[in-house]
Scaffold this motif. Structure first.
Motif, PDB file in Angstrom:
ATOM      1  N   GLY A   1       0.639  -1.164   0.058  1.00 44.40           N
ATOM      2  CA  GLY A   1      -0.269  -0.095  -0.021  1.00 44.40           C
ATOM      3  C   GLY A   1       0.803   1.326   0.198  1.00 44.40           C
ATOM      4  O   GLY A   1       0.262   2.228   0.469  1.00 44.40           O
ATOM      5  N   ASP A   2       1.976   1.165  -0.606  1.00 44.94           N
ATOM      6  CA  ASP A   2       2.829   2.280  -0.621  1.00 44.94           C
ATOM      7  C   ASP A   2       3.456   2.725  -1.866  1.00 44.94           C
ATOM      8  O   ASP A   2       4.572   2.217  -2.415  1.00 44.94           O
ATOM      9  N   PRO A   3       2.376   3.315  -2.843  1.00 50.85           N
ATOM     10  CA  PRO A   3       2.677   3.386  -4.256  1.00 50.85           C
ATOM     11  C   PRO A   3       3.986   4.573  -4.344  1.00 50.85           C
ATOM     12  O   PRO A   3       4.710   4.403  -5.495  1.00 50.85           O
ATOM     13  N   GLN A   4       4.137   5.554  -3.576  1.00 55.10           N
ATOM     14  CA  GLN A   4       5.177   6.519  -3.570  1.00 55.10           C
ATOM     15  C   GLN A   4       6.432   5.488  -3.478  1.00 55.10           C
ATOM     16  O   GLN A   4       7.442   6.119  -4.470  1.00 55.10           O
ATOM     17  N   ALA A   5       6.535   4.746  -2.664  1.00 57.95           N
ATOM     18  CA  ALA A   5       7.655   3.934  -2.597  1.00 57.95           C
ATOM     19  C   ALA A   5       8.067   3.278  -3.881  1.00 57.95           C
ATOM     20  O   ALA A   5       9.121   3.019  -4.561  1.00 57.95           O
ATOM     21  N   CYS A   6       7.109   2.609  -4.495  1.00 57.48           N
ATOM     22  CA  CYS A   6       7.257   1.867  -5.846  1.00 57.48           C
ATOM     23  C   CYS A   6       7.682   2.968  -6.936  1.00 57.48           C
ATOM     24  O   CYS A   6       8.544   2.395  -7.579  1.00 57.48           O
ATOM     25  N   VAL A   7       7.098   4.098  -6.748  1.00 53.67           N
ATOM     26  CA  VAL A   7       7.482   5.212  -7.636  1.00 53.67           C
ATOM     27  C   VAL A   7       9.010   5.535  -7.645  1.00 53.67           C
ATOM     28  O   VAL A   7       9.968   5.589  -8.605  1.00 53.67           O
ATOM     29  N   ASP A   8       9.339   5.761  -6.501  1.00 56.15           N
ATOM     30  CA  ASP A   8      10.822   6.037  -5.918  1.00 56.15           C
ATOM     31  C   ASP A   8      11.710   4.979  -6.522  1.00 56.15           C
ATOM     32  O   ASP A   8      12.922   5.157  -7.084  1.00 56.15           O
ATOM     33  N   ILE A   9      11.534   3.567  -5.997  1.00 56.67           N
ATOM     34  CA  ILE A   9      12.320   2.481  -6.424  1.00 56.67           C
ATOM     35  C   ILE A   9      12.263   2.454  -7.950  1.00 56.67           C
ATOM     36  O   ILE A   9      13.609   2.201  -8.503  1.00 56.67           O
ATOM     37  N   ALA A  10      11.405   2.739  -8.684  1.00 52.36           N
ATOM     38  CA  ALA A  10      11.359   2.488 -10.173  1.00 52.36           C
ATOM     39  C   ALA A  10      12.202   3.611 -10.883  1.00 52.36           C
ATOM     40  O   ALA A  10      13.226   3.195 -11.856  1.00 52.36           O
ATOM     41  N   GLU A  11      12.150   4.690 -10.230  1.00 44.09           N
ATOM     42  CA  GLU A  11      12.918   5.852 -10.839  1.00 44.09           C
ATOM     43  C   GLU A  11      14.403   5.759 -10.480  1.00 44.09           C
ATOM     44  O   GLU A  11      15.249   5.897 -11.367  1.00 44.09           O
ATOM     45  N   ALA A  12      14.742   4.976  -9.474  1.00 46.30           N
ATOM     46  CA  ALA A  12      16.151   4.688  -9.090  1.00 46.30           C
ATOM     47  C   ALA A  12      16.677   3.668  -9.982  1.00 46.30           C
ATOM     48  O   ALA A  12      17.914   3.521 -10.475  1.00 46.30           O
ATOM     49  N   LEU A  13      15.692   2.597 -10.543  1.00 45.72           N
ATOM     50  CA  LEU A  13      16.004   1.535 -11.319  1.00 45.72           C
ATOM     51  C   LEU A  13      16.360   1.859 -12.884  1.00 45.72           C
ATOM     52  O   LEU A  13      17.305   1.555 -13.366  1.00 45.72           O
ATOM     53  N   ILE A  14      15.748   2.939 -13.212  1.00 45.98           N
ATOM     54  CA  ILE A  14      15.777   3.493 -14.348  1.00 45.98           C
ATOM     55  C   ILE A  14      17.081   4.307 -14.533  1.00 45.98           C
ATOM     56  O   ILE A  14      17.608   4.326 -15.628  1.00 45.98           O
ATOM     57  N   LEU A  15      17.463   4.840 -13.349  1.00 44.44           N
ATOM     58  CA  LEU A  15      18.853   5.557 -13.568  1.00 44.44           C
ATOM     59  C   LEU A  15      19.938   4.655 -13.715  1.00 44.44           C
ATOM     60  O   LEU A  15      21.120   4.853 -14.369  1.00 44.44           O
ATOM     61  N   ARG A  16      19.672   3.279 -13.120  1.00 43.40           N
ATOM     62  CA  ARG A  16      20.830   2.109 -13.682  1.00 43.40           C
ATOM     63  C   ARG A  16      20.686   1.328 -14.613  1.00 43.40           C
ATOM     64  O   ARG A  16      21.658   0.733 -15.420  1.00 43.40           O
ATOM     65  N   HIS A  17      19.367   1.136 -15.067  1.00 47.44           N
ATOM     66  CA  HIS A  17      18.922   0.397 -16.093  1.00 47.44           C
ATOM     67  C   HIS A  17      17.957   1.163 -17.185  1.00 47.44           C
ATOM     68  O   HIS A  17      16.733   0.689 -17.199  1.00 47.44           O
ATOM     69  N   GLY A  18      18.389   2.128 -17.839  1.00 48.53           N
ATOM     70  CA  GLY A  18      17.508   2.790 -18.838  1.00 48.53           C
ATOM     71  C   GLY A  18      16.976   2.304 -19.619  1.00 48.53           C
ATOM     72  O   GLY A  18      15.750   3.061 -20.488  1.00 48.53           O
ATOM     73  N   ARG A  19      17.172   0.832 -20.232  1.00 46.64           N
ATOM     74  CA  ARG A  19      16.263   0.235 -21.188  1.00 46.64           C
ATOM     75  C   ARG A  19      15.653  -0.774 -20.598  1.00 46.64           C
ATOM     76  O   ARG A  19      15.384  -1.900 -21.500  1.00 46.64           O
ATOM     77  N   LEU A  20      15.228  -1.041 -19.403  1.00 46.90           N
ATOM     78  CA  LEU A  20      14.752  -2.101 -18.991  1.00 46.90           C
ATOM     79  C   LEU A  20      13.224  -1.963 -18.809  1.00 46.90           C
ATOM     80  O   LEU A  20      12.532  -1.144 -18.285  1.00 46.90           O
ATOM     81  N   ALA A  21      12.428  -2.507 -19.631  1.00 50.30           N
ATOM     82  CA  ALA A  21      10.810  -2.437 -19.597  1.00 50.30           C
ATOM     83  C   ALA A  21      10.075  -2.419 -18.158  1.00 50.30           C
ATOM     84  O   ALA A  21       9.463  -1.745 -18.056  1.00 50.30           O
ATOM     85  N   ALA A  22      10.526  -3.377 -17.530  1.00 51.56           N
ATOM     86  CA  ALA A  22      10.009  -3.440 -15.984  1.00 51.56           C
ATOM     87  C   ALA A  22      10.133  -2.110 -15.084  1.00 51.56           C
ATOM     88  O   ALA A  22       9.325  -1.767 -14.264  1.00 51.56           O
ATOM     89  N   ALA A  23      11.239  -1.534 -15.337  1.00 47.71           N
ATOM     90  CA  ALA A  23      11.458  -0.428 -14.608  1.00 47.71           C
ATOM     91  C   ALA A  23      10.319   0.818 -15.196  1.00 47.71           C
ATOM     92  O   ALA A  23       9.751   1.251 -14.088  1.00 47.71           O
ATOM     93  N   TYR A  24       9.996   0.932 -16.187  1.00 45.14           N
ATOM     94  CA  TYR A  24       9.211   2.031 -16.839  1.00 45.14           C
ATOM     95  C   TYR A  24       7.641   1.268 -16.500  1.00 45.14           C
ATOM     96  O   TYR A  24       6.881   1.886 -16.075  1.00 45.14           O
ATOM     97  N   HIS A  25       7.611   0.041 -16.489  1.00 46.96           N
ATOM     98  CA  HIS A  25       6.299  -0.330 -15.824  1.00 46.96           C
ATOM     99  C   HIS A  25       5.815  -0.269 -14.450  1.00 46.96           C
ATOM    100  O   HIS A  25       4.944   0.243 -14.101  1.00 46.96           O
ATOM    101  N   HIS A  26       6.931  -0.388 -13.701  1.00 52.11           N
ATOM    102  CA  HIS A  26       6.783  -0.375 -12.161  1.00 52.11           C
ATOM    103  C   HIS A  26       6.461   1.311 -11.996  1.00 52.11           C
ATOM    104  O   HIS A  26       5.590   1.555 -11.005  1.00 52.11           O
ATOM    105  N   LEU A  27       7.134   1.874 -12.668  1.00 46.39           N
ATOM    106  CA  LEU A  27       6.824   3.423 -12.661  1.00 46.39           C
ATOM    107  C   LEU A  27       5.490   3.898 -12.982  1.00 46.39           C
ATOM    108  O   LEU A  27       4.763   4.745 -12.277  1.00 46.39           O
TER     109      LEU A  27
END
Length: 259
Positions: free
Chosen positions: A187-213
């Motif tokens: 129940g913490d969507p903001q944490a989900c967004v923060d983690i996804a954005e951190a993942l995108i910084l490391r893996h900018g071509r990973l579909a799952a990262a953008y999907h989680h965001l």
């Protein structure tokens, strides 16, 4: 996966995507005797190589995979002192401890996947728990133990394991993905967004990262109960990127509906 120019990253991927299948396809039924012949006088290196080969052969040659693991265990027994005698929970710096933890993870994964397409993570719990006890800072061990807890719907405990995995290896993308999902299910969507954005910084071509965001933003919008144009625009852009980078038909009808 360090930050780099997008053009350079795309160039690296274009090379890897062609080369890796050719490299990995060279593993065959003679790999175990070949490794034994090469490294018989270096049991620690032999054990590590055999465990690696076992994982590569798990889907294509289950019997050879098991043989590799058995011989890896035999190789570790030739070490003095054996890995089991090493102090556990002491940050796992000894090479033998690292290899033993690696082998425990491989043994657990083999058991978990014994049922074919259905993975029984709980059946491997004791192996992953022992691997973590032996090597607490192993990103792989923490991640796999998190998968066991996640399969039991213990999302809070699972999130702690995934967070430790990310702390141990900030490039380990599966841990980010499962941490984001765990936070969303807690129940913490903001944490989900923060983690996804951190993942995108490391893996900018990973579909799952953008999907989680996108899913995190979508959940925020649902909880908000109104219409935030900025949030919806961010979610739309993220979904479009996820669809652009998806592989092996990972994009589904639910994703189209959300888009």
């Amino acid at each position: 996966t360090a930050l780099c120019d997008v053009g350079e990253e795309q160039l690296v991927w274009s090379v890897l995507e062609k080369a890796l299948p050719r490299v990995l396809s060279g593993i065959g039924c003679d790999i175990v005797p070949h490794l034994v012949g090469c490294y018989e006088d270096r049991p620690l290196l032999l054990a590590a190589a055999l465990v690696r080969a076992s994982g590569a052969l798990l889907d294509s040659s289950a019997d050879i995979s098991q043989d590799a693991l058995s011989q890896a265990e035999a190789a570790l027994l030739h070490l003095r002192p054996p890995p089991s005698a090493c102090q556990r929970g002491s940050r796992g710096t000894a090479p033998a401890t690292r290899v033993q933890s690696y082998m425990l993870r491989a043994q657990g994964t083999r058991i978990a996947r014994a049922g074919g397409s259905t993975i029984n993570w709980s059946s491997a719990a004791r192996f992953y728990e022992e691997a973590v006890a032996m090597l607490p800072l192993s990103a792989g061990a923490q991640y796999l133990l998190g998968k066991v807890l996640f399969s039991k719907a213990a999302f809070g405990d699972a999130a702690q394991c995934f967070a430790r995995s990310v702390l141990a290896d900030c490039d380990f993308s599966p841990a980010y993905s499962h941490l984001a999902t765990s936070c969303l299910l807690k129940g913490d969507p903001q944490a989900c967004v923060d983690i996804a954005e951190a993942l995108i910084l490391r893996h900018g071509r990973l579909a799952a990262a953008y999907h989680h965001l996108a899913v995190g933003l979508y959940a925020q919008e649902a909880a908000f109960g109104g219409c935030c144009v900025e949030r919806r625009t961010r979610a739309l852009t993220a979904l479009q990127r996820a669809r652009e980078f998806q592989r092996a038909n990972s994009w589904g009808k639910e994703d189209d509906a959300m888009l």
